[in-house]
Design an enzyme around this catalytic site. Structure first.
Site, PDB file in Angstrom:
ATOM      1  N   LYS A 197       0.823  -1.218   0.000  1.00 36.78           N
ATOM      2  CA  LYS A 197       0.000   0.000   0.000  1.00 36.78           C
ATOM      3  C   LYS A 197       0.850   1.258   0.000  1.00 36.78           C
ATOM      4  CE  LYS A 197      -4.435  -1.337   1.990  1.00 36.78           C
ATOM      5  NZ  LYS A 197      -5.474  -0.927   2.943  1.00 36.78           N
ATOM      6  N   LYS A 200      -4.605 -10.885  -6.882  1.00 40.07           N
ATOM      7  CA  LYS A 200      -5.784 -11.032  -6.035  1.00 40.07           C
ATOM      8  C   LYS A 200      -6.946 -10.193  -6.578  1.00 40.07           C
ATOM      9  CE  LYS A 200      -6.170  -8.677  -2.096  1.00 40.07           C
ATOM     10  NZ  LYS A 200      -6.318  -8.207  -0.699  1.00 40.07           N
ATOM     11  N   LYS A 215     -10.947  -4.651  -4.657  1.00 45.35           N
ATOM     12  CA  LYS A 215     -11.798  -3.493  -4.959  1.00 45.35           C
ATOM     13  C   LYS A 215     -10.973  -2.343  -5.509  1.00 45.35           C
ATOM     14  CE  LYS A 215     -12.265  -3.247   0.059  1.00 45.35           C
ATOM     15  NZ  LYS A 215     -13.217  -3.579   1.079  1.00 45.35           N
TER      16      LYS A 215
END
Ligand code: AMP
Ligand code: TRP
Length: 341
Positions: free
Chosen positions: A120, A203, A206
């Protein structure tokens, strides 16, 4: 569930961030399994982790909407506020209070090793929020403020639950106590890691820029069928047995999704589907997905028409959660040496 922490009453805790729409990955990897654990005689506590969501920028209006939408998703999928405690994290301040203690127990080096932080924060880690680095200590607090023994999550959260154990162990060791349990991650089923429909090595998420890569819980029947029809595959038909899926990530992903949705094992699915070309398998998968997901998405929409009812459920859940969390936090303060605890 395995027996890891026998001295503690079994208790299940898990959470999802209200940081965007829900995907099929969230449903199969988490929510569906939350529902399966409900009513098994073990107390179940499920949280909308809004404090975690703000470790990266969230527009306030969107955060409010997504918090209610995720709660609607919990309810629509079958979580029952009379059987489980459902609430949003910010309404139970004991989470962040315990997180501060854990910030002082956890080591910087542990945090720097977290793969979710590295993913992230990307190349500019010095520009990431301090909260993003401390994220796993708050997650440990979420779990341990209830003395939760079992945490159902997808594969990507395994490292964070292991860190939770490290924090509990260091706290217990430093203060010469056995106060916190060694929580077990519960990562089970055919869909602990649902992959992107466009790339079998990534993966389903969203945050993927391509909407075709994921099935959203709010997609209608047409959108679901279209995305599955267009899902990337290799040109071969399905193999005869599960063994033949090993080197075929896209095929394996679709079979795993089928198994998780139908409640069968991969071997059972292969017994029926082995040898079929994708032209035959994909429509069957699309029908199954629409069958299972369409009622949930229409229920979600129904719940979203009554946000006041959602807010009431979250408030009531928070009150119940605090009756468990407050005494555990007080005892923690006492162990640490805080006057007045
Ligand atoms: P998040 O959306 O990152 O807050 O994740 C919420 C829960 O969904 C966690 O338990 C994740 O492990 C799970 N999850 C998210 N994406 C996937 C996926 N693609 N496959 C399986 N589980 C997932
Ligand atoms: N980190 C989890 C995720 O991204 C969300 C989460 C926060 C969580 N606190 C938790 C999951 C406690 C399980 C238990 O998916």
């Amino acid at each position: 569930m395995s027996e890891g922490t026998t001295a503690f009453t079994p208790r299940v805790f898990s959470g999802i961030q209200p940081s965007g729409g829900l995907t099929l990955g969230n449903y199969l990897g988490a929510i569906k399994r939350f529902v399966d654990m409900q009513g098994s005689g073990i107390e179940t506590i499920y949280c909308v982790v809004d404090m975690h969501a703000i470790t990266v920028w969230q527009d306030p209006e969107a955060l409010r909407r997504q918090t209610r939408e995720l709660t609607a998703g919990y309810l629509a999928a079958g979580l029952d506020p009379t059987q489980s405690i459902l609430f949003n994290q910010s309404q139970v301040p004991e989470h962040t209070q315990l997180a501060w203690i854990f910030n002082c127990v956890a080591r910087m080096g542990w945090m720097n090793r977290m793969t979710q932080f590295k993913d992230k924060a990307g190349k500019h880690a010095e520009k990431a929020s301090l909260g993003l680095l401390a994220y796993p200590a708050l997650m440990a607090a979420d779990i341990l403020v209830y003395h939760a023994t079992h945490v159902p999550v997808g594969e990507d959260q395994k490292q964070h639950v292991e860190l939770t154990r490290d924090i509990a162990a260091k706290f217990n060791h430093d203060f010469k106590t056995e106060f916190f349990p060694m929580t077990e991650p519960v990562i089970e089923g055919a869909a602990t890691r649902v992959m992107s429909l466009r790339d079998g090595s990534k993966k389903m998420s969203k945050s993927d820029p391509s909407d075709a890569s994921r099935i959203n819980m709010t997609d209608d029947a047409d959108a679901i069928a279209k995305k599955i029809r267009k899902a990337k595959t290799d040109p071969e038909p399905l193999p005869e047995t599960a063994d033949g899926l090993k080197e075929r990530p896209e095929a394996r992903n679709l079979v795993n999704i089928y198994a998780a949705l139908s409640g069968e094992t991969v071997a059972e699915v292969m017994a029926q589907m082995g040898g079929k070309p994708f032209g035959e398998f994909k429509p069957l998968l699309a029908d199954l997905a629409v069958d299972k997901l369409a009622p949930i998405s229409s229920e979600m929409a129904r719940y979203m028409q009554d946000p006041a009812e959602i807010d009431r459920i979250l408030k009531d859940g928070a009150t119940r959660a605090r009756t468990i969390a407050a005494p555990i936090l007080r005892k923690t303060y006492e162990i640490v040496g805080m006057v007045g605890a």
